[in-house]
Design an enzyme around this catalytic site. Structure first.
Site, PDB file in Angstrom:
ATOM      1  N   GLU A  40      -4.194   2.292  -4.706  1.00  0.00           N
ATOM      2  CA  GLU A  40      -2.941   2.283  -4.855  1.00  0.00           C
ATOM      3  C   GLU A  40      -3.209   4.098  -3.960  1.00  0.00           C
ATOM      4  OE1 GLU A  40      -0.256   3.237  -7.387  1.00  0.00           O
ATOM      5  OE2 GLU A  40       1.045   4.293  -6.582  1.00  0.00           O
ATOM      6  N   HIS A  53       8.413   3.000  -5.909  1.00  0.00           N
ATOM      7  CA  HIS A  53       9.065   3.425  -7.158  1.00  0.00           C
ATOM      8  C   HIS A  53       9.465   2.980  -8.477  1.00  0.00           C
ATOM      9  CE1 HIS A  53       6.862   7.345  -5.682  1.00  0.00           C
ATOM     10  NE2 HIS A  53       7.616   6.886  -4.856  1.00  0.00           N
ATOM     11  N   ALA A  87       8.084   3.633  -0.796  1.00  0.00           N
ATOM     12  CA  ALA A  87       9.459   3.948  -1.412  1.00  0.00           C
ATOM     13  C   ALA A  87       9.106   3.007  -2.717  1.00  0.00           C
ATOM     14  CB  ALA A  87      10.825   3.828  -0.609  1.00  0.00           C
ATOM     15  N   TYR A 139       3.951  14.276   5.583  1.00  0.00           N
ATOM     16  CA  TYR A 139       3.146  13.242   6.437  1.00  0.00           C
ATOM     17  C   TYR A 139       2.257  13.771   7.099  1.00  0.00           C
ATOM     18  CZ  TYR A 139       6.243  11.207   3.291  1.00  0.00           C
ATOM     19  OH  TYR A 139       7.238  10.968   1.775  1.00  0.00           O
ATOM     20  N   ASP A 178       4.781  -7.569  -9.174  1.00  0.00           N
ATOM     21  CA  ASP A 178       4.153  -8.964  -9.886  1.00  0.00           C
ATOM     22  C   ASP A 178       3.440  -9.667  -8.914  1.00  0.00           C
ATOM     23  OD1 ASP A 178       5.555  -8.408 -12.024  1.00  0.00           O
ATOM     24  OD2 ASP A 178       7.957  -9.318 -11.665  1.00  0.00           O
ATOM     25  N   HIS A 197      -0.987   7.707  -1.815  1.00  0.00           N
ATOM     26  CA  HIS A 197       0.107   8.449  -1.658  1.00  0.00           C
ATOM     27  C   HIS A 197      -0.631   8.979  -0.209  1.00  0.00           C
ATOM     28  CE1 HIS A 197       2.407   5.346  -3.377  1.00  0.00           C
ATOM     29  NE2 HIS A 197       1.801   5.698  -4.802  1.00  0.00           N
ATOM     30  N   ILE A 198      -0.444   9.397   0.743  1.00  0.00           N
ATOM     31  CA  ILE A 198      -0.137  10.405   1.604  1.00  0.00           C
ATOM     32  C   ILE A 198      -0.477  12.172   1.057  1.00  0.00           C
ATOM     33  CG2 ILE A 198       0.344  11.626   3.742  1.00  0.00           C
ATOM     34  CD1 ILE A 198       0.436   8.929   4.728  1.00  0.00           C
ATOM     35  N   SER A 199       1.132  11.687   0.158  1.00  0.00           N
ATOM     36  CA  SER A 199       1.769  13.280  -0.414  1.00  0.00           C
ATOM     37  C   SER A 199       1.606  13.719  -1.669  1.00  0.00           C
ATOM     38  CB  SER A 199       3.277  13.040  -0.028  1.00  0.00           C
ATOM     39  OG  SER A 199       3.496  12.587  -0.749  1.00  0.00           O
ATOM     40  N   ASN A 206      -0.471   1.774   0.399  1.00  0.00           N
ATOM     41  CA  ASN A 206       0.743   1.930   0.399  1.00  0.00           C
ATOM     42  C   ASN A 206       1.912   1.532   0.589  1.00  0.00           C
ATOM     43  OD1 ASN A 206       2.403   4.884   0.396  1.00  0.00           O
ATOM     44  ND2 ASN A 206       1.732   5.835   1.854  1.00  0.00           N
ATOM     45  N   ARG A 219       9.736  10.698  -7.977  1.00  0.00           N
ATOM     46  CA  ARG A 219       8.726  10.119  -7.346  1.00  0.00           C
ATOM     47  C   ARG A 219       7.636  10.030  -8.046  1.00  0.00           C
ATOM     48  NH1 ARG A 219       9.997   9.748  -1.399  1.00  0.00           N
ATOM     49  NH2 ARG A 219      11.675  11.120  -0.809  1.00  0.00           N
ATOM     50  N   ARG A 227       6.558  16.284  -5.989  1.00  0.00           N
ATOM     51  CA  ARG A 227       7.815  16.036  -5.534  1.00  0.00           C
ATOM     52  C   ARG A 227       8.701  15.905  -6.207  1.00  0.00           C
ATOM     53  NH1 ARG A 227       6.717  12.257  -0.466  1.00  0.00           N
ATOM     54  NH2 ARG A 227       8.713  13.230   0.476  1.00  0.00           N
ATOM     55  N   ARG A 262       7.843  11.265  11.959  1.00  0.00           N
ATOM     56  CA  ARG A 262       8.273  11.490   9.468  1.00  0.00           C
ATOM     57  C   ARG A 262       7.940  12.233   9.413  1.00  0.00           C
ATOM     58  NH1 ARG A 262       7.387   7.344   5.182  1.00  0.00           N
ATOM     59  NH2 ARG A 262       9.077   8.424   3.771  1.00  0.00           N
ATOM     60  N   PRO A 295       7.112   1.314   4.027  1.00  0.00           N
ATOM     61  CA  PRO A 295       8.631   1.044   4.716  1.00  0.00           C
ATOM     62  C   PRO A 295       8.780   2.485   5.139  1.00  0.00           C
ATOM     63  CG  PRO A 295       9.343   1.124   2.316  1.00  0.00           C
ATOM     64  CD  PRO A 295       7.877   0.057   2.482  1.00  0.00           C
ATOM     65  N   ASN A 296       8.411   2.832   6.573  1.00  0.00           N
ATOM     66  CA  ASN A 296       8.600   4.298   7.392  1.00  0.00           C
ATOM     67  C   ASN A 296       7.670   4.641   7.482  1.00  0.00           C
ATOM     68  OD1 ASN A 296      12.037   4.428   7.041  1.00  0.00           O
ATOM     69  ND2 ASN A 296      11.336   4.581   4.476  1.00  0.00           N
TER      70      ASN A 296
HETATM   71  C1  DQA Z   1       4.345   7.734  -0.229  1.00  0.00           C
HETATM   72  C2  DQA Z   1       5.958   8.467  -1.184  1.00  0.00           C
HETATM   73  C3  DQA Z   1       6.554   7.652  -1.407  1.00  0.00           C
HETATM   74  O1  DQA Z   1       7.137   8.501  -1.957  1.00  0.00           O
HETATM   75  C4  DQA Z   1       7.308   7.732  -0.166  1.00  0.00           C
HETATM   76  O2  DQA Z   1       9.044   7.155  -0.073  1.00  0.00           O
HETATM   77  C5  DQA Z   1       6.753   7.601   0.584  1.00  0.00           C
HETATM   78  C6  DQA Z   1       5.139   7.885   1.395  1.00  0.00           C
HETATM   79  C7  DQA Z   1       3.258   8.204   0.422  1.00  0.00           C
HETATM   80  O3  DQA Z   1       2.527   8.123   0.826  1.00  0.00           O
HETATM   81  O4  DQA Z   1       3.575  10.331  -0.221  1.00  0.00           O
HETATM   82  O5  DQA Z   1       7.640   6.908   1.355  1.00  0.00           O
HETATM   83  O6  DQA Z   1       4.230   6.704  -1.132  1.00  0.00           O
END
Ligand code: DQA
Length: 142
Positions: free
Chosen positions: A97, A79, A76, A22, A86, A99-101, A73, A110, A106, A17, A9-10
């Protein structure tokens, strides 16, 4: 060999964003980078993004059934989604896995990922390049 890059999501909002966190790369740019890197590595990379948890779970089932490696990725959902965890547990090919950040720098909420324990490895904080590194690792393992 096929590889699925799955974004939660997002992440469709990449580029606009919270660019300080990001970056300015859009999701379309990211998809293009992953497909190009995949080509170099001999992969057919398909990049998908969804804001719907059930759709993501369905894609993970598809990857499990066809033994397709996944770069995930979960955004959210990472978490708190036990449904995602599952589904990841059922995968039959490697899972990275991404994550960009750097989620560990943070907010406290997270810091924990429900996915990490069932992933082969985790890349966080290296920006969108983390996806390319994940693909390179998958290429080393094929
Ligand atoms: C994220 C980190 C997550 O905490 C956040 O909710 C995201 C992006 C990242 O790529 O850094 O939406 O997965």
């Amino acid at each position: 060999m096929k590889v699925l890059v799955l974004n939660g999501p997002n992440l469709n909002r990449l580029g606009s964003r919270e660019p300080l966190i990001y970056g300015s790369t859009t999701h379309a740019d990211l998809a293009e980078m992953c497909v190009a890197e995949g080509k170099e590595l001999g992969f057919e990379v398909e990049v998908r993004q969804t804001n719907h948890e059930g759709e993501m779970v369905g894609w993970l089932h598809e990857a499990a059934d066809a033994s397709i490696p996944v770069v995930l990725n979960g955004a959210a959902w990472t978490h708190y989604s036990i449904a995602l965890r599952d589904a990841c547990s059922q995968l039959t090919a490697p899972l990275v896995e991404v994550h960009i950040s750097n989620i560990h720098q943070r907010e406290e909420f997270r810091h924990h990922s429900v996915i990490s324990a069932v992933a082969n490895g985790v890349i966080a904080g290296l920006g969108v390049e983390g996806y390319l590194l994940a693909l390179r690792w998958l290429a080393l393992k094929k």
